[in-house]
Design an enzyme around this catalytic site. Structure first.
Site: not given
Length: 377
Positions: A184-186
């Site tokens: 879910n991180k960039h």
């Protein structure tokens, strides 16, 4: 509109991920020794204006490594927010040091910087800064305190890939700073983490810790006990492809955040994220909302209702001082942090991944309005 399925997050993997993974497979370099590891480390160091990047297997062990590299241990204290993921406190507790907790700002949801100085004692060795959900902590005040009291700064920038504070990259402020590459991180590579620093000695110690303290020239002779925290070349290959698109990812995240805000700005019963402060525009790692106290419901109730509509959500962090595992250790006895406790109970975030389409956002907002309306009856 018929019910559709909207996931809380979906990674976007349509750049060079497949190409770089195929390079790993074709070359046979799939382990930590492969060339993409160094390339990813150098790329993250460049992104954060740092001299050194040290890859590890995930963001949690990046925190563990930072605490060990700074030689924190029994009788040492580390000031940190209570409103954060358990990994922050776990890294400190594992080495025998003590987390000293700070409540949250009710608007930015970050640690309340004004409360930090009163927590500093002769045992304080570090401040662990955690940038929460989209806006960075006020780093000018943190750096002033660290200089005044000769403290280390551990900067957890796990949610801040591509974000800046007064024009300087998040991840550039700590003696040592950490990132996570969870899906879910960039920037994601499934699992993975990174430490960045300008301190050569710290960087070298992090490298030893993550690699079992293997030494040059006498690989299997160990002066200290280390860990296998290594990142694989496969993970790094995906990370390199993700890093290439970080500017586009940040732009899409801000588009998602701005659209949610536009559609929700007149909705009663919820607090929306702060869109900007004088030092940064919100990067909207996730789009969080907090239910008003007047609503006699909690986040769990609202999340269950949205799930019935096919909408994935996730609750906010649960406070460190309320974690059962720490209560059994007799930590934080009698401590109360009312703002953080309210955020934990009343806050959750909506679908926020970069694959999200505008029509999906509109559907989420429509269903949220229905749920809120029902709750107010």
């Amino acid at each position: 509109m018929d019910m559709q399925r909207v996931f809380v997050n979906e990674p976007k993997l349509d750049g060079n991920e497949r190409k770089y993974l195929n390079e790993c497979i074709d070359s046979g370099w799939i382990s930590f020794e492969g060339p993409f590891v160094k390339r990813f480390e150098e790329g993250m160091a460049q992104l954060t204006n740092r001299k050194y990047g040290i890859s590890v297997s995930n963001g949690s062990v990046a925190l563990d490594t930072s605490v060990m590299a700074l030689d924190l241990g029994p009788n040492d204290e580390v000031i940190m927010p209570t409103f954060t993921i358990i990994s922050c406190a776990a890294a400190v507790v594992r080495v025998g040091a003590k987390p000293i907790l700070v409540d949250s700002d009710p608007f930015t949801w970050n640690m309340k910087v004004e409360d930090i100085e009163a927590k500093i004692t002769k045992r304080t060795k570090a401040i662990m800064v955690v940038h929460i959900y989209g806006l960075p902590v006020e780093m000018d005040k943190i750096t002033e305190l660290a200089k005044k009291y000769n403290l280390h700064i551990i900067e957890d920038a796990a949610e801040m890939h591509g974000q800046t504070y007064n024009g300087k990259p998040c991840g550039s402020f700590g003696n040592i700073s950490t990132f996570s590459f969870y899906p879910n991180k960039h920037i994601t590579c499934g699992e993975g983490g990174m430490l960045v620093t300008n301190d050569e000695a710290l960087a070298e110690r992090c490298k030893l810790i993550r690699n079992l303290f293997f030494q040059q020239g006498k690989r299997y002779v160990h002066e200290e006990l280390g860990y296998n925290f290594r990142m694989t070349n496969l993970q790094a290959a995906v990370g390199c492809a993700q890093l290439e698109r970080i500017e586009d990812t940040v732009e899409k995240k801000r588009h998602i955040g701005h659209l949610y805000t536009e559609l929700l700005k007149d909705v009663q019963g919820i607090q929306l994220p702060v869109s900007k402060k004088e030092y940064a525009d919100n990067i909207y790692w996730v789009y969080g909302i907090v239910l008003d106290d007047e609503l006699n419901i909690d986040a769990k109730y609202m999340m269950e209702n949205l799930s019935a509509k096919g909408i994935g959500t996730r609750g906010f962090f649960w406070c460190i001082h309320e974690q059962p595992v720490f209560k059994r250790m007799n930590l934080f006895v009698g401590e109360k942090y009312p703002v953080a406790e309210r955020l934990a109970r009343k806050g959750f975030y909506l679908p926020s991944g970069i694959t999200l389409a505008d029509e999906q956002i509109k559907y989420v907002v429509e269903q949220l309005k229905v749920c809120l309306s029902n709750a107010m009856k």
